[in-house]
Design an enzyme around this catalytic site. Structure first.
Site, PDB file in Angstrom:
ATOM      1  N   TYR A  80       0.905  -1.180  -0.154  1.00  0.00           N
ATOM      2  CA  TYR A  80       0.017   0.073   0.054  1.00  0.00           C
ATOM      3  C   TYR A  80       0.941   1.296  -0.004  1.00  0.00           C
ATOM      4  O   TYR A  80       0.602   2.307  -0.882  1.00  0.00           O
ATOM      5  CB  TYR A  80      -0.827   0.198   1.237  1.00  0.00           C
ATOM      6  CG  TYR A  80      -1.735   1.127   1.492  1.00  0.00           C
ATOM      7  CD1 TYR A  80      -2.791   1.292   0.630  1.00  0.00           C
ATOM      8  CD2 TYR A  80      -1.569   2.171   2.501  1.00  0.00           C
ATOM      9  CE1 TYR A  80      -3.742   2.516   0.865  1.00  0.00           C
ATOM     10  CE2 TYR A  80      -2.304   3.293   2.494  1.00  0.00           C
ATOM     11  CZ  TYR A  80      -3.283   3.462   1.596  1.00  0.00           C
ATOM     12  OH  TYR A  80      -4.109   4.429   1.813  1.00  0.00           O
ATOM     13  N   LYS A  99       1.123   4.403  -2.768  1.00  0.00           N
ATOM     14  CA  LYS A  99       0.944   5.766  -2.348  1.00  0.00           C
ATOM     15  C   LYS A  99       1.982   6.631  -2.439  1.00  0.00           C
ATOM     16  O   LYS A  99       2.006   7.944  -2.987  1.00  0.00           O
ATOM     17  CB  LYS A  99       0.561   5.779  -0.879  1.00  0.00           C
ATOM     18  CG  LYS A  99      -1.071   5.392  -0.657  1.00  0.00           C
ATOM     19  CD  LYS A  99      -1.871   5.626  -1.443  1.00  0.00           C
ATOM     20  CE  LYS A  99      -3.526   5.195  -1.366  1.00  0.00           C
ATOM     21  NZ  LYS A  99      -4.375   5.744  -1.955  1.00  0.00           N
TER      22      LYS A  99
END
Length: 256
Positions: A159, A163
């Site tokens: 994740y 990002k």
């Protein structure tokens, strides 16, 4: 309170059935914009669209679907033009979080996270930019990054990687899109109290203790920054990423 700050502006906001995305749509509509509200959940999409239209007089058009699907992305752009005459703002808010230990993380999980978080954002920006260029009036793109793109967080390697990638994408697109008067920026929220995070009964208490300003963010905190970055007030801001975390990334205490 209804205003006309975004009068004649038309926005697409993905992942907006609740939480941060919903609040961005709500504030845009209340300030005069017409909004394509997207969520993968049809029930959330319908409910959110109805709630905004009740307050903002029909400025919201709901579209349920996968924000990482290329044909659906183009459908959202085409619908914005058909229903509201143009497209001027694209906010890639849709994303998924799949926690997992790095040593046992699966290819399937990695593909799903990257397809949505990176692919969906990249191709929404691409489709929106093509429309902006066709209109010859410029436009604004906003990616939803995360504070985890700056600071390591346990079990969030995949994740966090996606990002951080969005921050670099915002910077890189300055080269190709600035000649068309298109701005590209990113927001990096920290801990935020939404319907999803509130399911953790200790979330607010934990992050109030860990955040220097004494509480996690609310969706309105993130939405207000988002509206600034896609507004005429920010026409000279591009390629930037703004952290909104109440100071957490300055000291980075772990919740684990």
């Amino acid at each position: 309170m209804l205003t006309d700050e975004f009068q004649n502006q038309v926005a697409i906001v993905t992942g907006a059935g609740q939480g941060i995305g919903y609040e961005i749509c709500r504030q845009l509509a209340h300030k005069g914009a017409s909004v394509i509200l997207n969520d993968v959940d049809a029930t959330l999409t319908a409910r959110a669209t109805e709630m905004i239209n009740q307050d903002a007089g029909g400025r919201c058009y709901g579209m349920a679907g996968n924000a990482a699907d290329l044909s659906f992305i183009q459908e959202m752009v085409d619908t914005a033009v058909r229903e509201f005459g143009q497209l001027t703002i694209a906010i890639a808010n849709a994303g998924i979080t799949l926690f997992g230990d790095f040593l046992s993380y699966t290819p399937e999980a990695l593909h799903k996270v990257t397809e949505t978080n990176i692919g969906g954002s990249f191709f929404l920006a691409q489709a929106a930019s093509r429309q902006f260029i066709k209109q010859q009036g410029g436009g604004s793109i906003l990616f939803m990054s995360s504070v985890t793109g700056y600071q390591a967080h346990k079990n969030l390697a995949a994740y966090a990687m996606t990002k951080a990638a969005l921050q670099m994408l915002a910077k890189n697109l300055v080269i190709e899109l600035s000649p068309y008067k298109i701005t590209v920026n990113a927001l990096a929220p920290g801990a935020t109290l939404t319907e999803r995070t509130a399911q953790d009964g200790d979330y607010e208490q934990t992050w109030s203790r860990l955040t220097p300003l004494g509480r996690p963010a609310y969706p309105a905190d993130i939405a207000q920054a988002a509206l600034f970055l896609v507004s005429d007030k920010a026409r000279q801001i591009t390629g930037q990423s703004l952290i909104i975390d109440g100071g957490w990334s300055s000291i980075s205490p772990s919740p684990f």
